[in-house]
Design an enzyme around this catalytic site. Structure first.
Site, PDB file in Angstrom:
ATOM      1  NE  ARG A  31      -1.014  -0.072   5.066  1.00  0.00           N
ATOM      2  CZ  ARG A  31      -0.366   0.678   5.823  1.00  0.00           C
ATOM      3  NH1 ARG A  31      -0.139   1.890   5.388  1.00  0.00           N
ATOM      4  NH2 ARG A  31       0.088   0.410   7.015  1.00  0.00           N
TER       5      ARG A  31
ATOM      6  CG  HIS B 268      -4.184   1.541   8.225  1.00  0.00           C
ATOM      7  ND1 HIS B 268      -4.211   0.324   7.708  1.00  0.00           N
ATOM      8  CD2 HIS B 268      -5.022   1.772   9.124  1.00  0.00           C
ATOM      9  CE1 HIS B 268      -5.417  -0.192   8.271  1.00  0.00           C
ATOM     10  NE2 HIS B 268      -5.863   0.844   9.195  1.00  0.00           N
TER      11      HIS B 268
ATOM     12  CE1 TYR C 265       3.340   1.771   8.387  1.00  0.00           C
ATOM     13  CE2 TYR C 265       2.496   3.509  10.006  1.00  0.00           C
ATOM     14  CZ  TYR C 265       2.346   2.716   8.925  1.00  0.00           C
ATOM     15  OH  TYR C 265       1.095   2.800   8.245  1.00  0.00           O
TER      16      TYR C 265
END
Length: 385
Positions: free
Chosen positions: A271, A275, A284
């Site tokens: 992706r 998110h 992250y």
């Protein structure tokens, strides 16, 4: 003294009754993700299908960018983008027949649209309006599922019921890699394999469960390997190669329809966006990692295949982009229209007959609305007692 306590009675292996019911070798996935685009095998693919998939990918990419923009404008409460995963979304929709069912997760609005759902209806739930926003039975698309993996047992139940009734129906259930850590995932696979239900599980392994990398979720060689433990085939495929994903899913659907049981497909993808619009992915993962995956973009992969084989020219590319822009403009215009909301719709289509508790709650809300000066009855208020 028991038999096992007698000298010489110890056996280093269990008796023959332990033997596996299924040979595990045919169930194991390939060592590397299956690919088609850019290989010699691509020459034998249906060119009409490739062109159709290309158009869907281009519109899907534009759909993702437009929906993401709508969140910034306050027209959507949240949008889980599938940018970078469009090949999985499109292939899943096109692998099914009209009579089959799609069970999407919250990130799979594009798969629902590629299956024919109105783009605005697919976003209705994400803007906080109505229930699902569409009739699942009409479109054979189950409600977009926000709780992780709960749609998987539902897919198995529908597929098993269809088989018992003699209906020629297959269910395709989509889930992310994070969903494989939920109990519903394991329960669904076990029931599906034991019942030999006509269901296909598509895991979009996009690398992260929000901020948790796959390595912190499982120590398995791949997610596709989990299939063997339940007695079904596991397939590993390049999730950015739309032709490969479509072929693998089509074979799995055909196998399920023929009565051979379920298949677990892991599509390795990524992706590109965060998110959701509420997530900061820079906390992250690195920009360098994202750029590496941009070089393996699903739209570009298919475009290079088609242009390299003289199946698509600049005019063809522009036509698809223009069609995508027209779709985005229509979506933007319709989403900018404020919906006519009726608070009493909260109680519509919850149960065929309202429970005592729902009737009590509806009466309380009606009283509050009347006190506030809203005396217009909801369109469904008298329909459900």
């Amino acid at each position: 003294m028991t038999v096992l306590e007698q000298p010489g009675s110890y056996r280093p292996t269990p008796p023959p009754a332990w033997r596996p019911r299924t040979d595990p070798a045919p169930l194991l996935p390939d060592a590397e993700p299956y690919r088609l685009l850019g290989t010699d095998a691509a020459a034998g693919l249906d060119t009409g299908l490739l062109r159709r998939m290309y158009g869907q990918l281009v519109r899907g990419r534009r759909y993702n960018t437009q929906a993401t923009a709508l969140t910034r404008q306050g027209r959507l409460a949240v949008y889980p983008s599938s940018t970078g995963q469009e090949a999985c979304e499109v292939a899943a929709a096109l692998a099914l027949e009209d009579r089959d069912w799609l069970f999407p997760s919250y990130r799979d609005t594009l798969a629902a649209v590629a299956r024919g759902l109105d783009p605005v209806q697919a976003l209705t739930l994400l803007r906080g309006d109505w229930h699902t926003g569409y009739d699942p039975h009409e479109h054979r698309v189950a409600p977009l599922c926000t709780p992780l993996a709960t749609q998987l047992p539902h897919a198995v139940g529908l597929a098993h019921a269809a088989r018992l009734k003699g209906d020629d129906v297959v269910a395709l259930a989509m889930v992310g890699d994070g969903g494989t850590s939920e109990g519903d995932f394991h329960e669904a696979l076990n029931f599906a394999a034991v019942w030999q239900a006509p269901v296909v599980f598509l895991v979009q392994n996009n690398g992260f469960a929000i901020s948790v990398p796959l390595a912190k979720q499982t120590a398995a060689p791949s997610l596709a390997h989990k299939a063997v433990g339940y007695g079904m085939p596991g397939r590993l495929v390049d999730g950015n190669d739309v032709a490969a994903v479509h072929q693998v899913l089509t074979e799995a659907v055909r196998r399920a329809r023929a009565g051979a049981g379920p298949t677990l497909v892991e599509a390795v993808t990524y992706r590109i966006d965060a998110h959701t619009n509420a997530d900061d992915a820079t906390r992250y993962r690195t920009d360098a990692e994202v750029e590496t995956w941009r070089a393996h973009d699903p739209v570009d992969l298919l475009e290079r295949e088609l242009t390299g084989r003289k199946l698509l020219d600049e005019d063809g590319v522009q036509r698809e982009r223009d069609a995508a822009e027209a779709m985005a403009a229509d979506l933007r215009e319709r989403m900018n229209q404020d919906p006519a909301l009726d608070p009493m719709d909260l109680f519509t289509h919850v149960y065929a007959e309202r429970t005592d508790q729902l009737r009590e709650q509806a009466a309380m809300l009606r009283a509050e609305l009347d006190a506030a000066g809203d005396t217009t009855p909801g369109p469904q208020e008298g329909a459900q007692r």
